[in-house]
Design a protein around this motif. Sequence first.
Motif, PDB file in Angstrom:
ATOM      1  N   MET A 140       0.823  -1.211   0.000  1.00 19.89           N
ATOM      2  CA  MET A 140       0.000   0.000   0.000  1.00 19.89           C
ATOM      3  C   MET A 140       0.855   1.259   0.000  1.00 19.89           C
ATOM      4  O   MET A 140       0.560   2.229  -0.710  1.00 19.89           O
ATOM      5  CB  MET A 140      -0.952  -0.029   1.203  1.00 19.89           C
ATOM      6  CG  MET A 140      -2.051  -1.071   1.073  1.00 19.89           C
ATOM      7  SD  MET A 140      -3.321  -0.989   2.385  1.00 19.89           S
ATOM      8  CE  MET A 140      -2.408  -1.702   3.764  1.00 19.89           C
ATOM      9  N   ILE A 141       1.944   1.245   0.774  1.00 20.92           N
ATOM     10  CA  ILE A 141       2.827   2.414   0.800  1.00 20.92           C
ATOM     11  C   ILE A 141       3.432   2.661  -0.580  1.00 20.92           C
ATOM     12  O   ILE A 141       3.501   3.810  -1.046  1.00 20.92           O
ATOM     13  CB  ILE A 141       3.935   2.220   1.851  1.00 20.92           C
ATOM     14  CG1 ILE A 141       3.334   2.257   3.260  1.00 20.92           C
ATOM     15  CG2 ILE A 141       5.009   3.295   1.715  1.00 20.92           C
ATOM     16  CD1 ILE A 141       4.306   1.857   4.350  1.00 20.92           C
ATOM     17  N   GLU A 142       3.865   1.606  -1.259  1.00 18.71           N
ATOM     18  CA  GLU A 142       4.456   1.776  -2.581  1.00 18.71           C
ATOM     19  C   GLU A 142       3.424   2.266  -3.581  1.00 18.71           C
ATOM     20  O   GLU A 142       3.718   3.123  -4.434  1.00 18.71           O
ATOM     21  CB  GLU A 142       5.083   0.465  -3.049  1.00 18.71           C
ATOM     22  CG  GLU A 142       5.560   0.451  -4.502  1.00 18.71           C
ATOM     23  CD  GLU A 142       6.615   1.499  -4.831  1.00 18.71           C
ATOM     24  OE1 GLU A 142       6.884   1.701  -6.029  1.00 18.71           O
ATOM     25  OE2 GLU A 142       7.167   2.136  -3.904  1.00 18.71           O
ATOM     26  N   HIS A 143       2.201   1.752  -3.495  1.00 18.57           N
ATOM     27  CA  HIS A 143       1.129   2.212  -4.390  1.00 18.57           C
ATOM     28  C   HIS A 143       0.896   3.711  -4.179  1.00 18.57           C
ATOM     29  O   HIS A 143       0.795   4.473  -5.158  1.00 18.57           O
ATOM     30  CB  HIS A 143      -0.156   1.439  -4.096  1.00 18.57           C
ATOM     31  CG  HIS A 143      -1.301   1.802  -4.974  1.00 18.57           C
ATOM     32  ND1 HIS A 143      -1.727   1.002  -6.020  1.00 18.57           N
ATOM     33  CD2 HIS A 143      -2.117   2.890  -4.987  1.00 18.57           C
ATOM     34  CE1 HIS A 143      -2.743   1.579  -6.625  1.00 18.57           C
ATOM     35  NE2 HIS A 143      -3.010   2.722  -6.006  1.00 18.57           N
ATOM     36  N   ILE A 144       0.836   4.143  -2.928  1.00 20.70           N
ATOM     37  CA  ILE A 144       0.633   5.563  -2.624  1.00 20.70           C
ATOM     38  C   ILE A 144       1.821   6.388  -3.114  1.00 20.70           C
ATOM     39  O   ILE A 144       1.651   7.478  -3.680  1.00 20.70           O
ATOM     40  CB  ILE A 144       0.418   5.746  -1.109  1.00 20.70           C
ATOM     41  CG1 ILE A 144      -0.941   5.160  -0.710  1.00 20.70           C
ATOM     42  CG2 ILE A 144       0.522   7.215  -0.713  1.00 20.70           C
ATOM     43  CD1 ILE A 144      -1.148   5.059   0.786  1.00 20.70           C
ATOM     44  N   ARG A 145       3.032   5.875  -2.906  1.00 20.21           N
ATOM     45  CA  ARG A 145       4.226   6.616  -3.338  1.00 20.21           C
ATOM     46  C   ARG A 145       4.216   6.855  -4.836  1.00 20.21           C
ATOM     47  O   ARG A 145       4.434   7.978  -5.304  1.00 20.21           O
ATOM     48  CB  ARG A 145       5.488   5.845  -2.933  1.00 20.21           C
ATOM     49  CG  ARG A 145       6.789   6.602  -3.182  1.00 20.21           C
ATOM     50  CD  ARG A 145       7.990   5.679  -3.235  1.00 20.21           C
ATOM     51  NE  ARG A 145       7.970   4.815  -4.416  1.00 20.21           N
ATOM     52  CZ  ARG A 145       8.330   5.217  -5.640  1.00 20.21           C
ATOM     53  NH1 ARG A 145       8.737   6.460  -5.848  1.00 20.21           N
ATOM     54  NH2 ARG A 145       8.283   4.375  -6.644  1.00 20.21           N
ATOM     55  N   ARG A 146       3.958   5.807  -5.595  1.00 20.54           N
ATOM     56  CA  ARG A 146       3.955   5.944  -7.057  1.00 20.54           C
ATOM     57  C   ARG A 146       2.948   6.983  -7.516  1.00 20.54           C
ATOM     58  O   ARG A 146       3.253   7.883  -8.304  1.00 20.54           O
ATOM     59  CB  ARG A 146       3.634   4.594  -7.709  1.00 20.54           C
ATOM     60  CG  ARG A 146       4.699   3.536  -7.603  1.00 20.54           C
ATOM     61  CD  ARG A 146       4.162   2.241  -8.214  1.00 20.54           C
ATOM     62  NE  ARG A 146       4.956   1.084  -7.870  1.00 20.54           N
ATOM     63  CZ  ARG A 146       4.530  -0.172  -8.000  1.00 20.54           C
ATOM     64  NH1 ARG A 146       3.300  -0.423  -8.461  1.00 20.54           N
ATOM     65  NH2 ARG A 146       5.308  -1.181  -7.670  1.00 20.54           N
ATOM     66  N   TRP A 147       1.708   6.834  -7.035  1.00 13.72           N
ATOM     67  CA  TRP A 147       0.651   7.731  -7.503  1.00 13.72           C
ATOM     68  C   TRP A 147       0.898   9.151  -7.023  1.00 13.72           C
ATOM     69  O   TRP A 147       0.686  10.129  -7.756  1.00 13.72           O
ATOM     70  CB  TRP A 147      -0.714   7.238  -7.023  1.00 13.72           C
ATOM     71  CG  TRP A 147      -1.855   7.846  -7.800  1.00 13.72           C
ATOM     72  CD1 TRP A 147      -2.405   7.357  -8.956  1.00 13.72           C
ATOM     73  CD2 TRP A 147      -2.570   9.033  -7.485  1.00 13.72           C
ATOM     74  NE1 TRP A 147      -3.428   8.180  -9.375  1.00 13.72           N
ATOM     75  CE2 TRP A 147      -3.553   9.214  -8.491  1.00 13.72           C
ATOM     76  CE3 TRP A 147      -2.490   9.955  -6.450  1.00 13.72           C
ATOM     77  CZ2 TRP A 147      -4.438  10.291  -8.488  1.00 13.72           C
ATOM     78  CZ3 TRP A 147      -3.373  11.031  -6.449  1.00 13.72           C
ATOM     79  CH2 TRP A 147      -4.335  11.187  -7.461  1.00 13.72           C
ATOM     80  N   GLY A 148       1.368   9.292  -5.777  1.00 15.79           N
ATOM     81  CA  GLY A 148       1.617  10.624  -5.246  1.00 15.79           C
ATOM     82  C   GLY A 148       2.671  11.375  -6.042  1.00 15.79           C
ATOM     83  O   GLY A 148       2.515  12.566  -6.327  1.00 15.79           O
ATOM     84  N   VAL A 149       3.738  10.685  -6.406  1.00 16.02           N
ATOM     85  CA  VAL A 149       4.816  11.326  -7.168  1.00 16.02           C
ATOM     86  C   VAL A 149       4.378  11.608  -8.602  1.00 16.02           C
ATOM     87  O   VAL A 149       4.554  12.716  -9.129  1.00 16.02           O
ATOM     88  CB  VAL A 149       6.079  10.449  -7.151  1.00 16.02           C
ATOM     89  CG1 VAL A 149       7.130  10.993  -8.115  1.00 16.02           C
ATOM     90  CG2 VAL A 149       6.655  10.375  -5.736  1.00 16.02           C
TER      91      VAL A 149
END
Length: 359
Positions: A308-317
């Motif tokens: 979930m953290i990686e999914h959020i990181r990708r989309w956020g960036v």
Amino acid sequence: MNADTPHWVPPLRSDVIELLTPGKNPFYEHADVQLFLAWRDGRAVGRISAHIDHLALEQPVEQGMGPGTGNWGMMEAEDAAVMAAVIAAAEDWLRGRGMTRALAPLSLSVWDEPGLLTKGHDHSPMIMMGHHRAEYEGWIAACGYCETKQLHTFIVPVHEGFPKLINRIVASGERNERIRIRPVDMGRFDEEATLILSILNQAWSRNWGFVPITDSEVRYIKTKLKPVLYPEINLIAEYDGKPAAFMLCLPDVNEALKDMNGSLLPFGWARLLWKLKRRKWTAGRVPLMGVLPEHQNSRLASQLAFMMIEHIRRWGVEEMGVDRAEVGWILDDNQGMVAIADAIEGEVNRVYSIYDKAL
């Protein structure tokens, strides 16, 4: 009192009024609250809230709350003498209602803005986190309070991605047909928010300081969070087709609020709505995550968190332009969450201290 504090973000006056108004804030349905102002020469020089949360009184003593535990918070003071006076008023009120211990500051509940900022005064807080003058730490200690717990927030690198080991764990999970990470369905928002808060109540039930969120508070939180929720970064993890965990991420709305001086008028609403619509923020915060008890302390729990953290990181960036991300607060002795923050190379950037005193 905070005019000369450069990194303080004025809260919206309307939000503060709502927080302190019975009938608007459901906290009052299970708590007694008394508000105090300190005056000197006809001028307000301090404030404090004193409160008894009856749900907190029912919690196990070993989890931080329990019988006889009252709280105070919302404190502001012009100097040490004023701080001592408002704390004494709160203590007298709590003592007069049978409380034998003060656990503070909580402003108002543990789910609002708990703790006193004791590290991280050199940068502004993100959404839903407090900021206090550095002098307050010494002033509160001088009133006989001892630190009993620390809450940490972690600043997390976002542009370069996470270490190779974490990437392998994420990739393995993405290949696992039993795992599904999905965004919150805004078309079923009420149902989804109720599910998330149900997982939260179960996941946090054994944590220090836990007080259950009531049905009224679930409805209240849904209303407050909906305008700032982007489904793509608010996630539910499913295992074998059943909800197993969630993670919430909020844009740092404080970016827009900092220059509004606590008011949405005359043009604050337009500026905030424009920012929300553009989906362009320099920072975001993960305030909450939870894993159902049956999956806690397992490899699956950490894998779901990393995914979930990686999914959020990708989309956020890629979609929001985020260059800073914060995770927390996290209890200083929550070994599982601290290990996750360490694994993604998070560094403690803010510390909030909670104090204890026998009355």
